[in-house]
Design an enzyme around this catalytic site. Sequence first.
Site, short mmCIF file in Angstrom:
data_model
loop_
_atom_site.label_atom_id
_atom_site.label_comp_id
_atom_site.label_asym_id
_atom_site.label_seq_id
_atom_site.Cartn_x
_atom_site.Cartn_y
_atom_site.Cartn_z
CD GLN A 125 -2.43 1.24 2.77
OE1 GLN A 125 -1.92 0.65 3.71
NE2 GLN A 125 -3.53 1.96 2.89
CB SER A 128 2.04 7.01 4.55
OG SER A 128 0.97 6.39 5.21
CB SER A 160 3.34 -2.87 5.45
OG SER A 160 3.11 -2.03 6.54
CD GLU A 244 -5.56 0.22 6.34
OE1 GLU A 244 -5.86 1.29 5.82
OE2 GLU A 244 -4.38 -0.14 6.52
CG ASN A 360 -6.27 3.79 18.03
OD1 ASN A 360 -6.28 3.42 16.85
ND2 ASN A 360 -6.24 2.93 19.03
CD GLU A 361 -3.63 9.72 18.89
OE1 GLU A 361 -3.60 9.04 17.83
OE2 GLU A 361 -2.82 9.55 19.81
C1 LIG Z 1 3.21 -0.78 11.38
C2 LIG Z 1 2.82 0.27 10.38
C3 LIG Z 1 2.51 -0.10 9.09
C4 LIG Z 1 2.17 0.88 8.16
N1 LIG Z 1 1.95 0.45 6.88
C5 LIG Z 1 1.64 1.36 5.93
C6 LIG Z 1 1.46 0.94 4.57
O1 LIG Z 1 1.57 -0.24 4.24
N2 LIG Z 1 1.20 1.89 3.65
C7 LIG Z 1 1.06 3.21 3.97
O2 LIG Z 1 0.78 3.99 3.08
N3 LIG Z 1 1.24 3.65 5.24
C8 LIG Z 1 1.54 2.75 6.23
N4 LIG Z 1 1.75 3.17 7.53
C9 LIG Z 1 1.69 4.61 7.85
C10 LIG Z 1 0.45 5.00 8.66
O3 LIG Z 1 -0.68 4.97 7.87
C11 LIG Z 1 0.74 6.39 9.25
O4 LIG Z 1 1.79 6.23 10.19
C12 LIG Z 1 -0.49 6.98 9.95
O5 LIG Z 1 -1.47 7.33 9.00
C13 LIG Z 1 -0.12 8.24 10.78
O6 LIG Z 1 0.54 9.18 10.01
P1 LIG Z 1 1.93 9.83 10.48
O7 LIG Z 1 2.84 8.68 10.87
O8 LIG Z 1 2.35 10.76 9.41
O9 LIG Z 1 1.61 10.60 11.83
P2 LIG Z 1 0.94 12.10 11.97
O10 LIG Z 1 -0.23 12.18 11.04
O11 LIG Z 1 2.07 13.05 11.80
O12 LIG Z 1 0.45 12.05 13.43
C14 LIG Z 1 1.29 12.25 14.57
C15 LIG Z 1 0.37 12.30 15.81
O13 LIG Z 1 -0.51 13.43 15.73
C16 LIG Z 1 -1.86 13.01 15.84
N5 LIG Z 1 -2.73 13.82 14.98
C17 LIG Z 1 -2.46 14.22 13.71
N6 LIG Z 1 -3.52 14.92 13.22
C18 LIG Z 1 -4.46 14.95 14.21
C19 LIG Z 1 -5.78 15.49 14.32
N7 LIG Z 1 -6.35 16.16 13.29
N8 LIG Z 1 -6.46 15.33 15.48
C20 LIG Z 1 -5.91 14.65 16.52
N9 LIG Z 1 -4.67 14.10 16.48
C21 LIG Z 1 -3.96 14.25 15.35
C22 LIG Z 1 -1.85 11.58 15.35
O14 LIG Z 1 -2.97 10.86 15.80
C23 LIG Z 1 -0.53 11.07 15.92
O15 LIG Z 1 -0.68 10.69 17.27
C24 LIG Z 1 2.10 2.23 8.50
C25 LIG Z 1 2.40 2.62 9.82
C26 LIG Z 1 2.77 1.66 10.74
C27 LIG Z 1 3.11 2.12 12.14
#
Ligand SMILES: Cc1cc2nc3c(=O)[nH]c(=O)nc-3n(C[C@H](O)[C@H](O)[C@H](O)COP(=O)(O)OP(=O)(O)OC[C@H]3O[C@@H](n4cnc5c(N)ncnc54)[C@H](O)[C@@H]3O)c2cc1C
Length: 379
Positions: A125, A128, A160, A244, A360-361
């Site tokens: 996928q 991100s 992933s 998902e 989860n947020e």
């Molecule tokens: C094990 C694992 C597998 C993954 N696999 C894939 C994959 O296969 N393909 C893919 O595309 N992506 C993948 N991801 C990425 C995943 O989808 C992102 O990590 C996730 O969407 C969060 O984005 P970020 O890491 O940029 O965090 P951010 O969006 O930067 O968030 C950081 C923190 O701020 C909080 N936050 C941000 N905006 C808000 C809001 N509006 N209100 C409240 N809180 C907020 C978030 O909840 C979090 O706690 C994977 C991640 C993990 C950990």
Amino acid sequence: MDLAFTRDEEAFRAEARSWLRAHVPAVALPSLETAEGFAAHRAWEAELAADRWSVVDWPAAYGGRDSGLIRWLLFEEEYHAAGAPGRVGQNGVSLLAPTLFEHGTEEQRARVLPPMACGRTVWAQAWSEPEAGSDLASLRSKALRTDGGWLLTGQKTWSSRAAFADRAFGLFRTDPDTPKPHQGLTYLMFDLRAPGVTVRPIARLDGRPAFAELFLDEVFVPDEDVIGEPGQGWRIAMSTAGNERGLKLRSPGRYLAAADRLLDLWRTQGCPASTRDRVADALIGARAYQLFTHAAASRVLDGEALGPESSLNKVFWSEYDIALAETALDLLGEEGESADTDWAERYVFALAGPIYAGTNEIQRDIVAERLLGLPKGRR
Ligand SMILES: Cc1cc2nc3c(=O)[nH]c(=O)nc-3n(C[C@H](O)[C@H](O)[C@H](O)COP(=O)(O)OP(=O)(O)OC[C@H]3O[C@@H](n4cnc5c(N)ncnc54)[C@H](O)[C@@H]3O)c2cc1C
């Protein structure tokens, strides 16, 4: 309400159980986050597919049994109870396939689904980006029109299994001049070995390359690999996201089997009173999730959409998984800290549950606003 299964459903469950008893490898396969483990898991997918157990709820034309959602849930319960291997094709099967069933063309389904069902093509996928996680609509990777297709340029991250996978699906900006960021996006599929693609593995906490960054430099994608209409990518992606978080990514069978294993561990550790309530919570939680999911599946079969309830599921299973693994590690004491116990591995992976598939947020915001009707929070 009738919670009993029909005779046919019980017969299906018995058939799955006896097949799994005869085929599940006696020795666990190596981790699928290694090249050797990835190959072993692909071979397992081929074995499942040979007897049509890899995608039981898909139509027979694509390798399934047309079993419907309830039988799929029963199969999943048997699968996890049998201790069968993790599913290397999960991204494709639980995310891309439902998207193609809903939005793809017949030609795309016929071309993409059979090799996915048997593990010949494993999908990653590619959603991100470094600045586009929770705020996915701010993604910058673009697709520019060219003769007979599109040229992709940009960077994806946290993909992933992309270190070993074959193909990927993702969202790209095809119109930079739209008034809103979630407009002008297009959903398409591409080859991870195409010219212009660089896959740079990212190590997990235990050093294994469970993810990768993807660097794309004018990667050609033919028109036949666009899913839905160009510019409609956001709408299509949101239906994938529902899948998902909701029914398909984490079936209750996974937690029922883990709760049973936790109970066995508790007994072999002498039934310590200090963890009794947590073990009981795990057993009750797995059963509650099973009933909740069966009810959701019944509603889907009656023609209702899953909707924002998917977010409730996601928060539940991700937090449940951490509590379960923590209880097991507490029971194991020092022995549990060894990275070689599968509880330790489960714990490390469970920690990521509140992040992937939408943090989860964000899920709690969806529950608050769309299920409980609370006012929008300050962002
Ligand atoms: C094990 C694992 C597998 C993954 N696999 C894939 C994959 O296969 N393909 C893919 O595309 N992506 C993948 N991801 C990425 C995943 O989808 C992102 O990590 C996730 O969407 C969060 O984005 P970020 O890491 O940029 O965090 P951010 O969006 O930067 O968030 C950081 C923190 O701020 C909080 N936050 C941000 N905006 C808000 C809001 N509006 N209100 C409240 N809180 C907020 C978030 O909840 C979090 O706690 C994977 C991640 C993990 C950990």
